[in-house]
Design an enzyme around this catalytic site. Sequence first.
Site, mmCIF file in Angstrom:
data_model
loop_
_atom_site.group_PDB
_atom_site.id
_atom_site.type_symbol
_atom_site.label_atom_id
_atom_site.label_comp_id
_atom_site.label_asym_id
_atom_site.label_seq_id
_atom_site.Cartn_x
_atom_site.Cartn_y
_atom_site.Cartn_z
ATOM 1 N N ASP A 1 45.016 -9.841 -26.220
ATOM 2 C CA ASP A 1 45.489 -9.033 -27.354
ATOM 3 C C ASP A 1 46.828 -9.571 -27.867
ATOM 4 O OD1 ASP A 1 43.380 -6.928 -26.746
ATOM 5 O OD2 ASP A 1 44.547 -6.934 -24.908
ATOM 6 N N HIS B 1 43.930 -1.896 -22.825
ATOM 7 C CA HIS B 1 43.154 -2.962 -23.470
ATOM 8 C C HIS B 1 41.913 -2.307 -24.080
ATOM 9 C CE1 HIS B 1 41.114 -6.650 -24.359
ATOM 10 N NE2 HIS B 1 40.108 -6.316 -23.578
HETATM 11 N N1 LIG Z 1 40.455 -8.188 -20.710
HETATM 12 C C1 LIG Z 1 40.002 -8.922 -21.696
HETATM 13 O O1 LIG Z 1 40.776 -9.342 -22.575
HETATM 14 C C2 LIG Z 1 38.550 -9.301 -21.803
HETATM 15 C C3 LIG Z 1 37.649 -8.834 -20.890
HETATM 16 N N2 LIG Z 1 36.319 -9.164 -20.970
HETATM 17 C C4 LIG Z 1 35.446 -8.646 -19.937
HETATM 18 O O2 LIG Z 1 35.223 -9.641 -18.935
HETATM 19 C C5 LIG Z 1 34.023 -9.335 -18.231
HETATM 20 C C6 LIG Z 1 33.153 -10.563 -18.073
HETATM 21 O O3 LIG Z 1 32.716 -11.019 -19.341
HETATM 22 P P1 LIG Z 1 31.635 -12.213 -19.483
HETATM 23 O O4 LIG Z 1 31.985 -13.340 -18.593
HETATM 24 O O5 LIG Z 1 31.476 -12.446 -20.934
HETATM 25 O O6 LIG Z 1 30.340 -11.462 -18.929
HETATM 26 P P2 LIG Z 1 28.989 -12.118 -18.351
HETATM 27 O O7 LIG Z 1 27.987 -11.025 -18.306
HETATM 28 O O8 LIG Z 1 28.670 -13.377 -19.039
HETATM 29 O O9 LIG Z 1 29.430 -12.469 -16.871
HETATM 30 C C7 LIG Z 1 29.747 -11.489 -15.929
HETATM 31 C C8 LIG Z 1 29.335 -12.052 -14.589
HETATM 32 O O10 LIG Z 1 29.772 -11.138 -13.589
HETATM 33 C C9 LIG Z 1 28.818 -11.178 -12.559
HETATM 34 N N3 LIG Z 1 28.972 -10.009 -11.696
HETATM 35 C C10 LIG Z 1 28.493 -8.760 -11.872
HETATM 36 N N4 LIG Z 1 28.781 -7.995 -10.823
HETATM 37 C C11 LIG Z 1 29.475 -8.763 -9.968
HETATM 38 C C12 LIG Z 1 30.058 -8.535 -8.689
HETATM 39 N N5 LIG Z 1 29.968 -7.351 -8.076
HETATM 40 N N6 LIG Z 1 30.698 -9.560 -8.085
HETATM 41 C C13 LIG Z 1 30.785 -10.765 -8.674
HETATM 42 N N7 LIG Z 1 30.241 -11.049 -9.861
HETATM 43 C C14 LIG Z 1 29.620 -10.055 -10.520
HETATM 44 C C15 LIG Z 1 27.488 -11.240 -13.297
HETATM 45 O O11 LIG Z 1 26.443 -11.721 -12.458
HETATM 46 C C16 LIG Z 1 27.823 -12.200 -14.430
HETATM 47 O O12 LIG Z 1 27.523 -13.553 -14.080
HETATM 48 C C17 LIG Z 1 33.376 -8.206 -19.015
HETATM 49 O O13 LIG Z 1 33.723 -6.975 -18.398
HETATM 50 C C18 LIG Z 1 34.041 -8.293 -20.375
HETATM 51 O O14 LIG Z 1 34.009 -7.072 -21.064
HETATM 52 C C19 LIG Z 1 35.856 -10.001 -21.949
HETATM 53 C C20 LIG Z 1 36.720 -10.493 -22.892
HETATM 54 C C21 LIG Z 1 38.118 -10.146 -22.912
HETATM 55 O O1 LIG Z 2 35.800 -6.291 -26.622
HETATM 56 C C1 LIG Z 2 35.191 -6.565 -25.571
HETATM 57 O O2 LIG Z 2 34.332 -5.858 -25.053
HETATM 58 C C2 LIG Z 2 35.628 -7.809 -24.868
HETATM 59 C C3 LIG Z 2 37.077 -7.742 -24.819
HETATM 60 O O3 LIG Z 2 37.654 -7.027 -24.009
HETATM 61 C C4 LIG Z 2 37.833 -8.377 -25.893
HETATM 62 O O4 LIG Z 2 37.329 -9.283 -26.558
HETATM 63 O O5 LIG Z 2 38.971 -7.950 -26.089
#
Ligand SMILES: NC(=O)C1=CN([C@@H]2O[C@H](COP(=O)(O)OP(=O)(O)OC[C@H]3O[C@@H](n4cnc5c(N)ncnc54)[C@H](O)[C@@H]3O)[C@@H](O)[C@H]2O)C=CC1
Ligand SMILES: O=C([O-])CC(=O)C(=O)O
Length: 328
Positions: free
Chosen positions: A159, A187
């Site tokens: 952000d 967030h």
């Molecule tokens: N804080 C931030 O700024 C942001 C946060 N996110 C969040 O990050 C997270 C991951 O996003 P992506 O990689 O795009 O999702 P994705 O679905 O591509 O990958 C998530 C992975 O986590 C694994 N997973 C699920 N449960 C698990 C566990 N207990 N232990 C280990 N691995 C586990 C899944 O198998 C999957 O491979 C989501 O919650 C998303 O909303 C995404 C973008 C920005």
């Molecule tokens: O918006 C979502 O769900 C993924 C995220 O946290 C971001 O891009 O800031």
Amino acid sequence: MSPTPLKVAVTGAAGQIGYSLLFRLASGALTGGQPIELRLLEITPALKALEGVVMELDDCAFPGLAGVEIGDDAETIFDGVNLALLVGARPRGPGMERGDLLSANGAIFTAQGKALNKVAASDVRVGVTGNPANTNALIAMTNAPDIPQERFSALTRLDHNRAISQLAAKTGAAVTDISHMTIWGNHSATQYPDLFHAQVGGRNAAEVVGDQEWIESTFIPTVAKRGAAIIDARGSSSAASAASATIDAARDWLYGSAEGDWVSMAVRSQGEYGVPEGLISSFPVTTKDGDWSIVEGLEIDDFSRARIDASTAELADERAAVTELGLI
Ligand SMILES: NC(=O)C1=CN([C@@H]2O[C@H](COP(=O)(O)OP(=O)(O)OC[C@H]3O[C@@H](n4cnc5c(N)ncnc54)[C@H](O)[C@@H]3O)[C@@H](O)[C@H]2O)C=CC1
Ligand SMILES: O=C([O-])CC(=O)C(=O)O
């Protein structure tokens, strides 16, 4: 630089963020000249895909990559780690708010907090990217009572970077001319990106912009809803930019933020700026040698006060919800 590798755990390593994050970590974007050892946690069905990612890591022949271990057992993977990047969680899809993920993802962070508490290195730092990031960090922290609470943070650096980029585009400044940006609160769509303390070329950003209507109706919602805009455009949530911000945040935390500036990080409140104690809320912080400290003494006017209060009220509601679910 110490030749001892930094042991870094990444959860959800076979996911979208993982696919960008691991290669940047292995190439030295976090540690510079210090070697890195990767500990990659996934759920059992994703281990085969993760093996493929590790084959690709091998094929890059990164000189600073001292080793890679993968597995589905948190206690094995977290054993002796200095840094845990908790990314693995189910991302939201179109039409969902991050709060919708509370119960789906909360349980993951209970188990991982307990495992870190048992086996992580005594200097461990824990950065939570998986959503809802602030409350997941609260869950992990609460379930790891032997790890000092200041070792947990949630990612609001994406952000922060988005806010810098939007302000640079509006003012025609380079991103490097923008400083003192702050994201306050959660967030989520209630977050408050603050232009009243930010600077453009050393001048107050709100004054340089000189357009309160733009700040209220364009800047704040664009930054706060950028995640949803990316989901709409890409069909899945931000991955490369989230990986990049995860590294920016960890690098500043471990190796120090730029002198004379600050960064945004969601950390445990001790009541600073009226944020209820114990919440993991985003603040302006400076970092040095693995420690952060909240920048104190900023004047908060009524406009900012109302927005900080709204976002921290949402965090308090999330805390109440996960308390109700028995996760903390
Ligand atoms: N804080 C931030 O700024 C942001 C946060 N996110 C969040 O990050 C997270 C991951 O996003 P992506 O990689 O795009 O999702 P994705 O679905 O591509 O990958 C998530 C992975 O986590 C694994 N997973 C699920 N449960 C698990 C566990 N207990 N232990 C280990 N691995 C586990 C899944 O198998 C999957 O491979 C989501 O919650 C998303 O909303 C995404 C973008 C920005
Ligand atoms: O918006 C979502 O769900 C993924 C995220 O946290 C971001 O891009 O800031």
